[in-house]
Design an enzyme around this catalytic site. Structure first.
Site, PDB file in Angstrom:
ATOM      1  N   LYS A   1      -9.313   4.173  -9.312  1.00  0.00           N
ATOM      2  CA  LYS A   1     -10.279   3.618 -10.248  1.00  0.00           C
ATOM      3  C   LYS A   1     -11.045   4.825 -10.811  1.00  0.00           C
ATOM      4  CE  LYS A   1     -14.317   1.748 -11.498  1.00  0.00           C
ATOM      5  NZ  LYS A   1     -15.471   2.623 -11.849  1.00  0.00           N
TER       6      LYS A   1
ATOM      7  N   GLY B   1     -21.130   2.098  -3.064  1.00  0.00           N
ATOM      8  CA  GLY B   1     -20.223   2.198  -1.919  1.00  0.00           C
ATOM      9  C   GLY B   1     -20.400   1.031  -0.971  1.00  0.00           C
TER      10      GLY B   1
ATOM     11  N   GLU C   1     -17.736   7.893   1.054  1.00  0.00           N
ATOM     12  CA  GLU C   1     -18.762   8.919   1.182  1.00  0.00           C
ATOM     13  C   GLU C   1     -19.892   8.483   0.274  1.00  0.00           C
ATOM     14  OE1 GLU C   1     -17.757  12.988  -0.114  1.00  0.00           O
ATOM     15  OE2 GLU C   1     -19.886  13.011  -0.570  1.00  0.00           O
TER      16      GLU C   1
ATOM     17  N   CYS D   1     -23.075  16.484  -3.263  1.00  0.00           N
ATOM     18  CA  CYS D   1     -23.345  15.561  -2.152  1.00  0.00           C
ATOM     19  C   CYS D   1     -23.901  16.317  -0.962  1.00  0.00           C
ATOM     20  CB  CYS D   1     -22.078  14.816  -1.765  1.00  0.00           C
ATOM     21  SG  CYS D   1     -20.659  15.914  -1.611  1.00  0.00           S
TER      22      CYS D   1
ATOM     23  N   GLU E   1     -31.791  10.044  -0.351  1.00  0.00           N
ATOM     24  CA  GLU E   1     -31.257  11.024  -1.295  1.00  0.00           C
ATOM     25  C   GLU E   1     -31.813  10.786  -2.701  1.00  0.00           C
ATOM     26  OE1 GLU E   1     -27.017  10.716  -1.853  1.00  0.00           O
ATOM     27  OE2 GLU E   1     -26.863  12.711  -2.763  1.00  0.00           O
TER      28      GLU E   1
END
Lengths: 531, 531
Positions: A187, A247, A266, A303, A396
């Protein structure tokens, strides 16, 4: 090249599912430097097109059974990508603004990774072959048992915004899944659809050139297509690199299927850094400069960006912040991957800076119409001792910002560490004598950081993930939804499952499990290692 | 012994959570031969008691870090269980009616498994150590990276009804979790609470005797306690052996936690058997007798019971059924593990036998007030070609029954196989010449069965799972919710995650990762195998 493939596929879809044809949104490539559309690349895939892609991949899986061909595919894909580097880097830069230097490096890393997995395939250790011959002396007797690992089936890969190559179409998830013998449906990330189409066409060409069905790798676009993909009954596992929100939604969809499937995502990571008092006393300036470079690298879009720092209160810590301030203020404003991210960054920073007790020596924020500027926030670590509004600082914030919490005691450090979520990395900055054991505390801090992360660094910076066999890019949730992700040799384990054959005649066994080991793979035979 | 532990714990709980004390149901040990209660063993655990157990286990985890002590614990537990065999077998037989012969074998298997995992711990290959030294020649250069696997944390184990020892308190999940360095909280199965208490007290004594905190293993009772356990924030993974319904509910709870955790469940399995025409022609009688023995073994209460057989129509298949009929009719009625299971078996058989086209040459069913009798059902395989009411026959029916579907062509076999869910085992009965390759088809059938199961057998029967290194007890959903379960060396992998240390001084590294390899573990150093 990309358009041709897309048109050909579409024709086939229309032939198959004409009546069900649904108008889907066009997929545009956008220039993040201006916010303006560049070109229409494709259409978002319909449910029928996703089904066609998955069925095509499923039908192609038998062709991937031969390890020699798989290794050839990975090497051919690397060669073709290297050959097309000019076009690939140009497309990726136009869509991501990451710049040709970084993208040249990323492409080299991507093709090195494809070749590294070809070596893993050739060697065959990942098959984890165990052979136990009949043992009549056991109670009850052991039959002849031979185990190895087989591919799961079609793998869905959701590519990342921030690595258009190394964590996208030709990235670690795709490479490790193909290496395992699993066909892949990717995707595409909406931030780089043209790059994705180009890379997919290169991979499909590589497949054709080594005599494989090119449907071992297919590309789909669109949010809805991504949801269809994870729900498809023939999809057996998924890899994902992206946000916690996205996610988790896909993880939930994978877990609530009638037949749940593994979802290796992740998601998000704070990547804490602990600076000891002795380290700050020894080299405050060096740490401040290093931190500024790592947190602002690639406009803070890694990341592994160090997003949270525990630094000592007092004079050495003050020196560290002074250097950090100087270094960050020299950082040029940068273009983020898309304008939605830019808006989220600006809003996220503002929300954090408004918390009581939080200072912003250099306020990160909108650095221009299309750019952002780097900065950092500080607060007393004591404000993070218990649950409260400051917990936002433990989430984050994607972009060039870091949070420096100043501690006054070792207990404060322990207390804050115990409140941190899971991370990809955790970094320890210690003085030389703490590293040799001449000063105590280093081993204890390392032990305290280990449960928090998949990679623990000493006196380095977490950005930059070497593609080495001993590498591990993963960590406790929300860093990942499983133990490891797409970097390093553990990546291939995610797409395999063990099968044992009991009392099976030699003539019917796969060659890897025959007594004479014709393919010369490493094995454990009756407890002894072979090769 | 069990009561003492329970009382001591309870006193502590009351001291901690007096105000929250809730009356819970008593836990009774029941005699399945009469349906009558034997004794009250414990109380179901309250939420506070579950919390106490998990916190106790969490606090004990550091004590498990030393591999030598872990191996000693596993061996001491095996010795103490062997020493207490008389009591353990008596308690287990009284609660399960499995009989002393079977239970003596099961205990031997259980202690052998504990000792086998001690060897795995000693050897250290499961740590999967990789070391890559600095490589400045790479672009970008590789830092020093050293990876091994660390324990996840507290593991929840849900024990099985049908193996009160080998898949319960001292079974493979517990043994592999302790071997990995994870403390365990076991949720006892209500069919054998006294055996569970006895085994838990033995394991806790073993812990104390090797100098470990005995909270490395704790036992809780009760359905609600099991749900509390899977939701507890300090629980990091779970192992389960039981039904599809119960396992899926706990899987869902594990997946929907704020921090999802891996759930390794062994749920349900049909364990298909394919008998080729040539095999039936060669030895119909032998296959019929073997099938009768395997499907009725232990009153059909094995997870590997062959519950579905594809046998040829025509004369050789008729002979097979004739022998099966004769052998099954000679089987004595048996006592199932509890009366709820007995009722479910009788109802499940009746529902299946009532389907159109289904015959029952020997109707399995209630064989007496507390017993059941074995039997089997037959139908034309063609009735299973497409979705419909006969799909019920493709679901496990726990107890001494199997379904024989008669096929008339190879296409019918392929068609039915493509409709089967995932299984622990799949069995092929072929003629000798199909095994040598002198007659074609054997390899193709083996390839068709491989995607269906975790273990594929040729000319054997799936009941009986040898505890050998090459063993694999797992398979696609619903056989398991992950790729492998508690038997064989892959079991330990489920409780570990990889961590890499980057640029970490020797003095701070765990001994397994130091250059001089003081503990002599197998490693990959700069791509070369060491040991």
């Amino acid at each position: 090249m990309a358009e041709v493939r897309s048109t050909a596929d579409r024709a086939e879809v229309h032939a198959v599912g004409k009546e069900a044809a649904v108008a889907t949104a066009p997929v545009w490539s956008v220039d993040p430097r201006t916010g303006k559309p560049r070109e229409q690349v494709a259409q978002e895939a319909t449910a029928e097109e996703v089904d066609l892609a998955v069925r095509g991949a499923h039908a192609a899986r038998a062709a991937l059974a031969d390890r020699t061909t798989r290794a050839a595919l990975l090497r051919r894909a690397a060669d073709l990508l290297d050959g097309a580097s000019e076009y690939v880097i140009e497309a990726a830069d136009a869509e991501t603004a990451l710049g040709p230097v970084r993208l040249t490096g990323e492409l080299a890393r991507t093709t090195a990774q494809l070749r590294a997995f070809a070596e893993v395939v050739d060697e065959g250790a990942f098959l984890d072959v165990y052979i136990d011959h009949v043992d009549a002396e056991r109670t009850p007797p052991w039959p002849d048992l031979r185990r190895y690992k087989v591919p799961l089936g079609v793998v869905a890969v959701y590519s990342a915004s921030n690595f258009p190559l190394a964590f996208s179409v030709p990235g670690g998830d795709t490479a490790s899944a193909l290496a395992a013998g699993c066909p892949v449906v990717v995707k595409a990330h909406p931030d780089h659809p043209a790059t994705s189409e180009l890379c997919a066409s290169v991979l499909r060409r590589a497949a054709a050139e080594v005599g494989l069905d090119e449907n071992v790798i297919t590309l789909v676009h669109g949010f809805d297509a991504g949801v269809e993909l994870i729900r498809h009954p023939l999809v057996t596992a998924a890899g994902f690199t992206g946000s916690v929100r996205g996610g988790r939604a896909l993880f939930d969809a994978a877990a609530t299927r009638p037949t749940p499937i593994p979802f290796h995502g992740e998601l998000g990571s704070l990547n804490p850094v602990v600076v000891t008092e002795a380290a700050a006393a020894e080299r405050a300036e060096q740490i401040g400069t290093g931190l500024a470079g790592s947190m602002s690298l690639g406009v803070g879009q890694f990341c592994t960006k160090p997003g949270f720092v525990l630094a000592p209160a007092g004079e050495p810590g003050d020196r560290l912040l002074k250097t950090l301030t100087a270094a960050v203020s020299e950082t040029e404003p940068g273009v983020m991957l898309d304008h939605r991210m830019r808006d989220a960054f600006v809003a996220g920073v503002a929300e954090r800076a408004a918390l009581p007790g939080v200072d912003a020596p250099i306020t990160p924020g909108a650095g221009g119409e299309h750019t952002v500027s780097a900065g950092f926030l500080t607060l007393p670590a004591a404000l993070l001792a218990a649950e409260g509004p400051h917990d936002l600082l433990l989430e984050e914030c994607f972009g060039p910002v870091t949070v420096v919490a100043r501690y006054t005691s070792a207990d404060e450090v322990t207390g804050v560490l115990s409140r941190l979520p899971g991370n990809l990395t955790a970094t320890l900055q210690i003085a030389e004598e703490e590293g040799t054991g001449a000063l105590p505390g280093g081993a204890e801090l390392l032990a305290a950081l280990t449960p928090l992360a998949g990679r623990v660094l000493v006196n380095g910076w977490p950005t930059g993930v070497a593609v080495a066999p001993a590498q591990q890019h993963g960590g406790p949730y929300p860093a990942t939804t499983s133990t490891s992700t797409s970097v390093g040799t553990t990546a291939i384990e995610r797409w395999l499952r063990p099968v044992s054959y009991q009392s099976t005649p030699e003539a019917l066994l796969p060659p890897e499990l025959r007594d004479d080991n014709p393919l010369d793979v490493p094995r454990r035979v009756d407890g002894r290692r072979e090769n």
